[in-house]
Design a protein around this motif. Structure first.
Motif, PDB file in Angstrom:
ATOM      1  N   ALA A 114       0.858  -1.293   0.091  1.00  0.00           N
ATOM      2  CA  ALA A 114      -0.202  -0.197  -0.193  1.00  0.00           C
ATOM      3  C   ALA A 114       0.921   1.335  -0.010  1.00  0.00           C
ATOM      4  O   ALA A 114      -0.015   2.253  -0.017  1.00  0.00           O
ATOM      5  CB  ALA A 114      -0.793   0.169   1.040  1.00  0.00           C
ATOM      6  N   ARG A 115       2.163   1.216   0.030  1.00  0.00           N
ATOM      7  CA  ARG A 115       3.917   1.785   0.571  1.00  0.00           C
ATOM      8  C   ARG A 115       2.464   3.515   1.145  1.00  0.00           C
ATOM      9  O   ARG A 115       2.163   4.321   1.234  1.00  0.00           O
ATOM     10  CB  ARG A 115       2.928   2.806  -1.421  1.00  0.00           C
ATOM     11  CG  ARG A 115       3.437   2.184  -2.222  1.00  0.00           C
ATOM     12  CD  ARG A 115       4.382   1.189  -2.152  1.00  0.00           C
ATOM     13  NE  ARG A 115       6.265   2.223  -2.504  1.00  0.00           N
ATOM     14  CZ  ARG A 115       7.015   2.050  -2.265  1.00  0.00           C
ATOM     15  NH1 ARG A 115       7.651   0.372  -1.988  1.00  0.00           N
ATOM     16  NH2 ARG A 115       8.267   2.654  -2.093  1.00  0.00           N
ATOM     17  N   SER A 116       2.551   3.041   2.774  1.00  0.00           N
ATOM     18  CA  SER A 116       1.953   3.397   3.822  1.00  0.00           C
ATOM     19  C   SER A 116       2.746   3.274   5.168  1.00  0.00           C
ATOM     20  O   SER A 116       4.027   1.820   5.007  1.00  0.00           O
ATOM     21  CB  SER A 116       0.218   3.373   4.179  1.00  0.00           C
ATOM     22  OG  SER A 116       0.607   2.159   4.649  1.00  0.00           O
ATOM     23  N   SER A 117       2.883   3.823   5.792  1.00  0.00           N
ATOM     24  CA  SER A 117       3.701   3.962   6.498  1.00  0.00           C
ATOM     25  C   SER A 117       3.270   4.950   8.586  1.00  0.00           C
ATOM     26  O   SER A 117       2.090   5.730   7.779  1.00  0.00           O
ATOM     27  CB  SER A 117       5.133   4.252   7.063  1.00  0.00           C
ATOM     28  OG  SER A 117       5.380   3.737   8.523  1.00  0.00           O
ATOM     29  N   GLU A 118       3.484   4.596   9.169  1.00  0.00           N
ATOM     30  CA  GLU A 118       3.057   5.430  10.470  1.00  0.00           C
ATOM     31  C   GLU A 118       4.587   5.551  11.261  1.00  0.00           C
ATOM     32  O   GLU A 118       5.389   4.836  11.197  1.00  0.00           O
ATOM     33  CB  GLU A 118       2.807   4.358  11.381  1.00  0.00           C
ATOM     34  CG  GLU A 118       1.396   4.670  13.161  1.00  0.00           C
ATOM     35  CD  GLU A 118       0.607   3.747  13.873  1.00  0.00           C
ATOM     36  OE1 GLU A 118       1.202   4.175  14.616  1.00  0.00           O
ATOM     37  OE2 GLU A 118       0.608   3.022  13.440  1.00  0.00           O
ATOM     38  N   VAL A 119       4.270   6.815  11.888  1.00  0.00           N
ATOM     39  CA  VAL A 119       5.103   8.089  12.526  1.00  0.00           C
ATOM     40  C   VAL A 119       5.087   7.927  13.814  1.00  0.00           C
ATOM     41  O   VAL A 119       3.441   8.115  13.851  1.00  0.00           O
ATOM     42  CB  VAL A 119       5.390   8.989  11.121  1.00  0.00           C
ATOM     43  CG1 VAL A 119       4.584  10.234  11.978  1.00  0.00           C
ATOM     44  CG2 VAL A 119       6.734   9.611  11.877  1.00  0.00           C
ATOM     45  N   GLY A 120       5.846   8.051  14.690  1.00  0.00           N
ATOM     46  CA  GLY A 120       6.179   8.096  15.679  1.00  0.00           C
ATOM     47  C   GLY A 120       6.858   9.190  16.267  1.00  0.00           C
ATOM     48  O   GLY A 120       8.276   8.716  15.604  1.00  0.00           O
ATOM     49  N   TYR A 121       6.900  10.011  16.994  1.00  0.00           N
ATOM     50  CA  TYR A 121       8.442  10.992  17.950  1.00  0.00           C
ATOM     51  C   TYR A 121       8.367  10.817  18.952  1.00  0.00           C
ATOM     52  O   TYR A 121       7.463  11.036  18.975  1.00  0.00           O
ATOM     53  CB  TYR A 121       8.839  11.708  17.098  1.00  0.00           C
ATOM     54  CG  TYR A 121       6.868  12.697  16.995  1.00  0.00           C
ATOM     55  CD1 TYR A 121       6.339  13.330  17.831  1.00  0.00           C
ATOM     56  CD2 TYR A 121       6.120  12.900  15.733  1.00  0.00           C
ATOM     57  CE1 TYR A 121       5.618  13.813  17.814  1.00  0.00           C
ATOM     58  CE2 TYR A 121       4.825  13.009  15.779  1.00  0.00           C
ATOM     59  CZ  TYR A 121       4.307  13.915  16.352  1.00  0.00           C
ATOM     60  OH  TYR A 121       3.218  14.576  16.517  1.00  0.00           O
ATOM     61  N   VAL A 122       9.570  11.373  19.968  1.00  0.00           N
ATOM     62  CA  VAL A 122       9.698  11.753  21.348  1.00  0.00           C
ATOM     63  C   VAL A 122      10.842  13.052  20.958  1.00  0.00           C
ATOM     64  O   VAL A 122      11.794  13.008  19.874  1.00  0.00           O
ATOM     65  CB  VAL A 122      10.020  11.143  22.009  1.00  0.00           C
ATOM     66  CG1 VAL A 122      10.693  11.175  23.493  1.00  0.00           C
ATOM     67  CG2 VAL A 122       9.511   9.619  21.742  1.00  0.00           C
ATOM     68  N   VAL A 123      10.165  14.318  21.290  1.00  0.00           N
ATOM     69  CA  VAL A 123      11.374  15.067  21.514  1.00  0.00           C
ATOM     70  C   VAL A 123      11.632  15.310  23.056  1.00  0.00           C
ATOM     71  O   VAL A 123      10.896  15.214  24.215  1.00  0.00           O
ATOM     72  CB  VAL A 123      10.987  16.766  20.976  1.00  0.00           C
ATOM     73  CG1 VAL A 123      11.611  17.442  21.218  1.00  0.00           C
ATOM     74  CG2 VAL A 123      10.669  16.202  19.191  1.00  0.00           C
ATOM     75  N   GLY A 124      12.875  15.477  23.331  1.00  0.00           N
ATOM     76  CA  GLY A 124      13.569  15.740  25.092  1.00  0.00           C
ATOM     77  C   GLY A 124      13.070  16.604  25.843  1.00  0.00           C
ATOM     78  O   GLY A 124      12.998  17.754  24.894  1.00  0.00           O
ATOM     79  N   PRO A 125      12.969  16.947  26.799  1.00  0.00           N
ATOM     80  CA  PRO A 125      12.708  18.146  27.181  1.00  0.00           C
ATOM     81  C   PRO A 125      12.992  19.962  27.359  1.00  0.00           C
ATOM     82  O   PRO A 125      13.171  20.236  26.818  1.00  0.00           O
ATOM     83  CB  PRO A 125      12.262  17.578  28.944  1.00  0.00           C
ATOM     84  CG  PRO A 125      13.352  16.571  29.008  1.00  0.00           C
ATOM     85  CD  PRO A 125      13.516  15.976  27.847  1.00  0.00           C
ATOM     86  N   TRP A 126      14.856  19.043  26.844  1.00  0.00           N
ATOM     87  CA  TRP A 126      15.896  19.933  26.603  1.00  0.00           C
ATOM     88  C   TRP A 126      15.536  21.028  25.455  1.00  0.00           C
ATOM     89  O   TRP A 126      16.057  22.400  24.911  1.00  0.00           O
ATOM     90  CB  TRP A 126      16.669  19.609  26.775  1.00  0.00           C
ATOM     91  CG  TRP A 126      17.336  18.584  26.028  1.00  0.00           C
ATOM     92  CD1 TRP A 126      17.908  18.213  24.684  1.00  0.00           C
ATOM     93  CD2 TRP A 126      17.077  17.047  26.249  1.00  0.00           C
ATOM     94  NE1 TRP A 126      18.100  16.987  24.574  1.00  0.00           N
ATOM     95  CE2 TRP A 126      17.599  15.977  25.442  1.00  0.00           C
ATOM     96  CE3 TRP A 126      16.868  16.616  27.307  1.00  0.00           C
ATOM     97  CZ2 TRP A 126      17.819  14.681  25.519  1.00  0.00           C
ATOM     98  CZ3 TRP A 126      17.018  15.396  27.580  1.00  0.00           C
ATOM     99  CH2 TRP A 126      17.362  14.222  27.062  1.00  0.00           C
TER     100      TRP A 126
END
Length: 198
Positions: free
Chosen positions: A95-107
């Motif tokens: 299907a040429r699809s993906s799911e994204v997740g992310y984290v950013v540090g508090p700093w």
């Protein structure tokens, strides 16, 4: 034969996104033990150096080599400090699809790094990899993550009721699991034209 993403690095004006390295482990531990990261993700708590080692040396590389996605450390150009993680997962090659997740540090929060990093991955995914869809899921109460979705041009497609577990602080300082809704966001290549940060 398993389809896989290439072993890549992506650069933006302020960031370099690349595979994790051994020297990233200490900052990864600090990032994953942050209160907001613990609350909105399913990472083990407390997050130890052993877990960071397992993640950087085995789990993250296996996402790519197993064809499931790709994990990229997000580094700041000027300081070479780890500011976040972007993770493509649940990739459907047909299907040429993906799911994204992310984290950013508090700093690094409040600087627009999450939107910049995710948008760079999206442009690579839609451009170089010819993907047709990206999906993002945010907990109903996670307004910061929802703002990132909106900044990169995602369209809210609906709510998955009671579909996730997040953590909440208890009166004694511990954590308890609570059930919450998930907002499903979708992004197609044509949506990028209207993205505020694009």
């Amino acid at each position: 034969m398993t389809r896989t993403f290439p072993d890549i690095s992506i650069s933006t004006e302020r960031l370099v996104l690349r595979p994790f390295e051994e020297e990233d482990m200490r900052e990864l531990v600090d990032m994953m033990n942050d209160e907001l990261t613990v609350a909105w993700t399913s990472v083990p708590h407390p997050y130890t150096l052993d877990e960071a080692r397992l993640w950087t040396t085995r789990v993250a590389p296996a996402e790519r080599t197993g064809g499931r996605g790709i994990v990229l450390a997000v580094m700041e150009h000027l300081t070479h400090r780890l500011v976040g993680v972007v993770h493509l997962s649940n990739t459907n090659w047909r299907a040429r699809s993906s799911e994204v997740g992310y984290v950013v540090g508090p700093w690094a929060r409040g600087e627009g790094y999450a939107a910049e990093a995710v948008l760079a991955v999206v442009q690579w995914l839609f451009g170089d990899q010819r993907f047709e869809r990206l999906e993002l899921r945010t907990a109903a109460g996670n307004t910061a993550s929802q703002q990132v979705a909106q900044k990169i041009g995602c369209i809210s497609e609906g709510i998955l009721r009671n579909a996730a577990i997040v953590r909440s602080r208890t009166e004694d300082g511990g954590w308890t699991d609570i059930r919450t809704d998930l907002i499903v966001w979708g992004l197609l290549p044509e949506d990028l034209e209207d993205a505020p940060v694009a």
